[in-house]
Design an enzyme around this catalytic site. Structure first.
Site, short mmCIF file in Angstrom:
data_model
loop_
_atom_site.label_atom_id
_atom_site.label_comp_id
_atom_site.label_asym_id
_atom_site.label_seq_id
_atom_site.Cartn_x
_atom_site.Cartn_y
_atom_site.Cartn_z
N HIS A 160 0.92 -1.29 -0.01
CA HIS A 160 0.11 -0.02 -0.04
C HIS A 160 0.89 1.25 -0.06
O HIS A 160 0.62 2.18 -0.68
CB HIS A 160 -1.04 0.00 1.34
CG HIS A 160 -2.19 -0.78 0.96
ND1 HIS A 160 -3.15 -0.97 2.02
CD2 HIS A 160 -2.52 -1.69 0.04
CE1 HIS A 160 -4.06 -1.83 1.67
NE2 HIS A 160 -3.57 -2.36 0.56
N HIS B 63 1.47 -2.59 9.39
CA HIS B 63 2.94 -2.70 9.18
C HIS B 63 3.67 -2.29 10.36
O HIS B 63 3.51 -1.43 11.17
CB HIS B 63 3.33 -2.46 7.84
CG HIS B 63 2.66 -3.07 6.68
ND1 HIS B 63 3.02 -4.17 6.18
CD2 HIS B 63 1.52 -2.40 5.85
CE1 HIS B 63 2.54 -4.54 5.24
NE2 HIS B 63 1.34 -3.60 4.96
#
Length: 260
Positions: free
Chosen positions: A154, A212
């Protein structure tokens, strides 16, 4: 139609302006670093935006390359043809989308490969009870949880799409409209691309503060910025390349591609 033109002008003044284009790579780096530090030091409570089923993630981010390509293709074709009146030069500029698609494909597959070779399969997210599956796909087919170094796709894709759109829409200030339908079509596409940039920036911020670890996000963002820099700040300045948008070519000191 007047509202559409006013909307496009507002986006051009406040969002997709020269200052934002110039500082956007630094802004993206600050967002990913600041958001990552916030996640590590003072995690935000769960919200609608860290739910992967939120509407922007499901209908936009998961198809971010498709949205970007779908809106940029007609915009590049119309704006470049209006300035150059040359089908050859338009096709040359459209080839930049093929280059970008190749970059997207290679980088996303590289990230998957890295996650695959650095990971192992487990029964659950708690990483208990290792399972004997050798790759991510096989692990997930058997309802396992694959844990590897997951570079943020992303962060890569959203940063790359943002910078790509900003480069290609810089041409808007060079266009003088002679026909009503030209103005309407290009303003509608510019407004849609502006809204897309706002969505991408917001979802990039959400990724930075919710998902993340810092290394995965920084590496993903670095790939996005580097891909933009190598193409638009180096390769596209060379004679054998898709070339820059006319406005960008003028700012770089190169001869704009629409001049004879």
């Amino acid at each position: 139609m007047e509202r559409l033109e006013n909307c496009a002008q507002m986006f051009q003044r406040r969002f997709l302006n020269e200052s934002f284009r110039r500082h956007c790579p630094v802004l993206l780096a600050c967002i990913v670093l600041g958001g990552s530090l916030l996640k590590e030091l003072c995690p935000l409570p769960d919200s609608y935006w860290n739910n992967k089923r939120n509407v922007l993630n499901v209908y936009f981010v998961k198809f971010s390359w498709g949205w970007t390509l779908w809106l940029l293709l007609p915009f590049i074709a119309l704006t470049n043809y209006k300035l150059t009146r040359s089908t050859t030069k338009v096709l040359r500029r459209l080839s930049s989308l093929l280059v970008s698609t190749l970059i997207w494909y290679l980088c996303t597959n590289l990230f998957l490969y890295i996650e695959n070779i650095t990971g192992s399969c487990y029964e659950s997210e708690a990483m208990s009870d290792p399972k004997e599956h050798q790759d991510r796909r096989e692990c997930r087919l058997h309802s396992g949880y694959w844990h590897g170094f997951d570079i943020s796709g992303h962060c890569f894709l959203l940063s790359y799409c943002i910078l790509l759109i900003l480069e290609e829409t810089s041409i808007i200030s060079n266009i003088r409209f002679e026909r009503h339908w030209h103005r309407m079509a290009i303003n509608a596409q510019f407004a849609a691309l502006s809204i897309l940039v706002i969505i991408w920036v917001w979802m990039f911020l959400c990724t930075a503060v919710y998902f993340h670890n810092i290394f995965q996000k920084v590496i993903g963002t670095a790939f996005g910025i580097l891909a933009w820099y190598i193409t638009y700040r180096w390769w596209y300045l060379q004679p054998i390349s898709p070339g820059l948008p006319p406005a960008s070519a003028s700012r770089s000191g190169k001869e704009p591609i629409y001049r004879n």
